[in-house]
Design a protein around this motif. Structure first.
Motif, short mmCIF file in Angstrom:
data_model
loop_
_atom_site.label_atom_id
_atom_site.label_comp_id
_atom_site.label_asym_id
_atom_site.label_seq_id
_atom_site.Cartn_x
_atom_site.Cartn_y
_atom_site.Cartn_z
N ILE A 12 12.25 -11.82 -1.57
CA ILE A 12 12.90 -11.46 -2.84
C ILE A 12 12.96 -9.95 -3.02
CG2 ILE A 12 12.83 -11.77 -5.35
CD1 ILE A 12 11.13 -14.24 -4.92
N CYS A 13 12.02 -9.26 -2.42
CA CYS A 13 11.86 -7.81 -2.61
C CYS A 13 13.14 -7.05 -2.24
CB CYS A 13 10.70 -7.31 -1.76
SG CYS A 13 10.45 -5.54 -1.83
N LYS A 14 13.51 -6.08 -3.07
CA LYS A 14 14.71 -5.27 -2.84
C LYS A 14 14.35 -3.83 -2.47
CE LYS A 14 17.63 -8.52 -4.33
NZ LYS A 14 16.70 -9.58 -4.81
N SER A 15 13.11 -3.61 -2.03
CA SER A 15 12.70 -2.26 -1.66
C SER A 15 13.43 -1.81 -0.40
CB SER A 15 11.19 -2.22 -1.39
OG SER A 15 10.82 -0.97 -0.85
N LYS A 16 13.80 -0.54 -0.38
CA LYS A 16 14.45 0.02 0.80
C LYS A 16 13.46 0.24 1.93
CE LYS A 16 18.05 2.25 -1.96
NZ LYS A 16 18.69 3.53 -2.37
N GLU A 17 12.16 0.15 1.64
CA GLU A 17 11.13 0.33 2.65
C GLU A 17 10.71 -1.00 3.29
OE1 GLU A 17 7.84 2.93 1.41
OE2 GLU A 17 9.03 3.38 -0.38
N LYS A 18 11.28 -2.10 2.83
CA LYS A 18 10.87 -3.42 3.31
C LYS A 18 11.13 -3.57 4.80
CE LYS A 18 13.31 -7.05 2.23
NZ LYS A 18 13.91 -8.20 1.51
N THR A 19 10.18 -4.20 5.51
CA THR A 19 10.31 -4.35 6.96
C THR A 19 10.50 -5.79 7.40
OG1 THR A 19 7.89 -4.50 7.18
CG2 THR A 19 8.88 -2.31 7.40
N THR A 20 10.43 -6.73 6.47
CA THR A 20 10.64 -8.13 6.82
C THR A 20 11.20 -8.88 5.62
OG1 THR A 20 9.62 -10.17 7.64
CG2 THR A 20 8.30 -8.79 6.18
N ASP A 21 11.92 -9.97 5.89
CA ASP A 21 12.45 -10.82 4.83
C ASP A 21 11.66 -12.11 4.69
OD1 ASP A 21 14.52 -9.13 4.02
OD2 ASP A 21 15.84 -9.85 5.61
N ALA A 22 10.68 -12.32 5.57
CA ALA A 22 9.94 -13.57 5.56
C ALA A 22 8.74 -13.48 4.63
CB ALA A 22 9.47 -13.90 6.97
N PRO A 23 8.61 -14.40 3.67
CA PRO A 23 7.44 -14.37 2.77
C PRO A 23 6.20 -14.89 3.48
CG PRO A 23 8.78 -16.29 2.28
CD PRO A 23 9.52 -15.51 3.35
N LYS A 68 0.82 -1.21 0.00
CA LYS A 68 0.00 0.00 0.00
C LYS A 68 0.85 1.27 0.00
CE LYS A 68 -3.69 -2.38 2.52
NZ LYS A 68 -4.53 -2.42 3.74
N ALA A 69 0.23 2.36 -0.44
CA ALA A 69 0.97 3.60 -0.62
C ALA A 69 1.54 4.13 0.71
CB ALA A 69 0.07 4.64 -1.26
N ARG A 70 0.72 4.23 1.71
CA ARG A 70 1.17 4.84 2.96
C ARG A 70 2.06 3.91 3.78
NH1 ARG A 70 -4.02 8.26 5.39
NH2 ARG A 70 -4.26 9.66 3.59
N LYS A 71 1.67 2.64 3.85
CA LYS A 71 2.44 1.71 4.66
C LYS A 71 2.32 0.31 4.06
CE LYS A 71 3.08 0.00 9.38
NZ LYS A 71 2.55 -0.02 10.76
N PRO A 72 3.38 -0.15 3.41
CA PRO A 72 3.33 -1.51 2.84
C PRO A 72 3.24 -2.56 3.95
CG PRO A 72 5.56 -0.61 2.72
CD PRO A 72 4.67 0.51 3.15
N GLU A 73 2.39 -3.56 3.72
CA GLU A 73 2.20 -4.62 4.71
C GLU A 73 3.12 -5.79 4.36
OE1 GLU A 73 -1.97 -5.46 4.98
OE2 GLU A 73 -2.49 -3.38 5.47
N CYS A 74 4.39 -5.60 4.64
CA CYS A 74 5.41 -6.58 4.24
C CYS A 74 5.22 -7.93 4.91
CB CYS A 74 6.81 -6.03 4.56
SG CYS A 74 7.19 -4.46 3.73
N GLU A 75 4.62 -7.94 6.09
CA GLU A 75 4.40 -9.21 6.79
C GLU A 75 3.39 -10.09 6.05
OE1 GLU A 75 1.36 -6.29 8.22
OE2 GLU A 75 3.52 -6.25 7.82
N ARG A 76 2.60 -9.51 5.13
CA ARG A 76 1.62 -10.27 4.35
C ARG A 76 2.10 -10.52 2.92
NH1 ARG A 76 -2.53 -7.31 3.10
NH2 ARG A 76 -3.74 -9.13 2.52
N CYS A 77 3.30 -10.08 2.60
CA CYS A 77 3.77 -10.10 1.22
C CYS A 77 4.37 -11.45 0.84
CB CYS A 77 4.81 -8.99 1.01
SG CYS A 77 5.46 -8.92 -0.67
N VAL A 78 3.92 -12.01 -0.28
CA VAL A 78 4.39 -13.32 -0.70
C VAL A 78 5.77 -13.26 -1.37
CG1 VAL A 78 2.06 -14.21 -0.98
CG2 VAL A 78 3.22 -13.15 -2.94
N ILE A 79 6.26 -12.05 -1.61
CA ILE A 79 7.59 -11.92 -2.24
C ILE A 79 8.56 -11.15 -1.34
CG2 ILE A 79 6.68 -12.08 -4.58
CD1 ILE A 79 7.06 -8.99 -4.76
N ALA A 80 8.28 -11.13 -0.03
CA ALA A 80 9.08 -10.33 0.90
C ALA A 80 10.55 -10.74 0.89
CB ALA A 80 8.51 -10.43 2.31
#
Length: 266
Positions: free
Chosen positions: A244-255, A230-242
């Motif tokens: 792999i994601c290379k975003s600097k805003e990422k908050t977790t590495d667990a898919p 999401k625009a304001r706050k990505p929900e990385c804990e729910r992300c199936v590609i967490a």
């Protein structure tokens, strides 16, 4: 004693020197701008394929959320969705499409009635004018049928490249990629398809998306941006590609677990 050279002879001497024979830089023609370099993305081909493979498992048959009954109502719905939510457009168009699902019926309804029926949508006055104008264009130039090519679709009032791509994909099964605010954000936030404009992001995505995943890629990216990244706050804990994601805003590495979600979420 050697006499000093006159100004005239000095000019002749200078003109005959090797340096004078070289053409002036200004005479070489306008300097060419260096070709813009494509930004390097921090993903391998295998990682990109894995991203879209997981999207395909999560949503095997993704669908757009704009309600429509035929290509004409789809064109109208997408045109109305500019700077508006799909849910808001659907709420207004249910009654509209019940009485006007063809260009001829829309023209018979008239601009004033169309305006009243879509007044809950932002910019409804101008959009009502466009709906009537595009309906007239379809009747006059396309025998009331929605054209199938981008070049023809963008001649319709209120229809731009994004709308044309959505219609070509959803109505006619053409594998295109429409870049809306969600796709634009995903491309830049994930650094997977960076670009300063929607056209640049579209071009970048088309270079990397595996061909066998292209048809559904548009909806996967939109739904991922709308409900997870999401625009304001990505929900990385729910992300199936967490992972792999290379975003600097990422908050977790667990898919997140690859659980199949509904194809259409309203």
């Amino acid at each position: 004693m050697e006499k000093p050279k006159s100004p005239k002879s000095a000019k002749l001497s200078l003109a005959s020197s090797p340096a004078a024979k070289k053409p002036a830089r200004a005479q070489a023609g306008p300097a060419r701008k260096p070709a813009a370099r494509r930004p390097r993305i921090p993903y391998s081909k295998d990682e990109i394929r894995e991203i879209f493979r997981r999207f395909s498992i999560q949503r095997p048959e993704p669908k757009g959320e704009l309600e429509h009954v035929n290509p004409f109502t789809l064109v109208v719905a997408v045109a109305l969705s500019a700077q508006a939510t799909d849910a808001g457009v659907n709420k207004a168009t249910r009654a509209l499409f019940a009485v006007a699902d063809t260009p001829e019926k829309m023209l018979a309804l008239g601009e004033d009635r169309v305006r009243d029926m879509i007044k809950t949508i932002g910019l409804y006055r101008n959009k009502a004018k466009n709906v009537i104008a595009l309906s007239q264009k379809l009747v006059d130039d396309f025998s009331g049928e929605v054209p199938r090519t981008e070049a023809e679709l963008v001649t319709l009032p209120g229809v731009g490249r994004k709308t044309a791509n959505v219609v070509m994909s959803m109505a006619f099964g053409v594998p295109t990629l429409a870049v809306d605010t969600h796709v634009f954000r995903i491309g830049n936030r994930l650094r997977i398809a960076p670009g300063k404009t929607p056209d640049e992001v579209e071009e970048a995505f088309l270079r990397i998306i595996p061909e066998d995943y292209l048809f559904h890629a548009h909806h996967w990216l939109i739904l991922h941006g709308r409900y997870c990244c999401k625009a304001r706050k990505p929900e990385c804990e729910r992300c199936v590609i967490a992972d792999i994601c290379k975003s600097k805003e990422k908050t977790t590495d667990a898919p997140a677990p690859l659980v199949e979600l509904p194809a259409q979420i309203v």
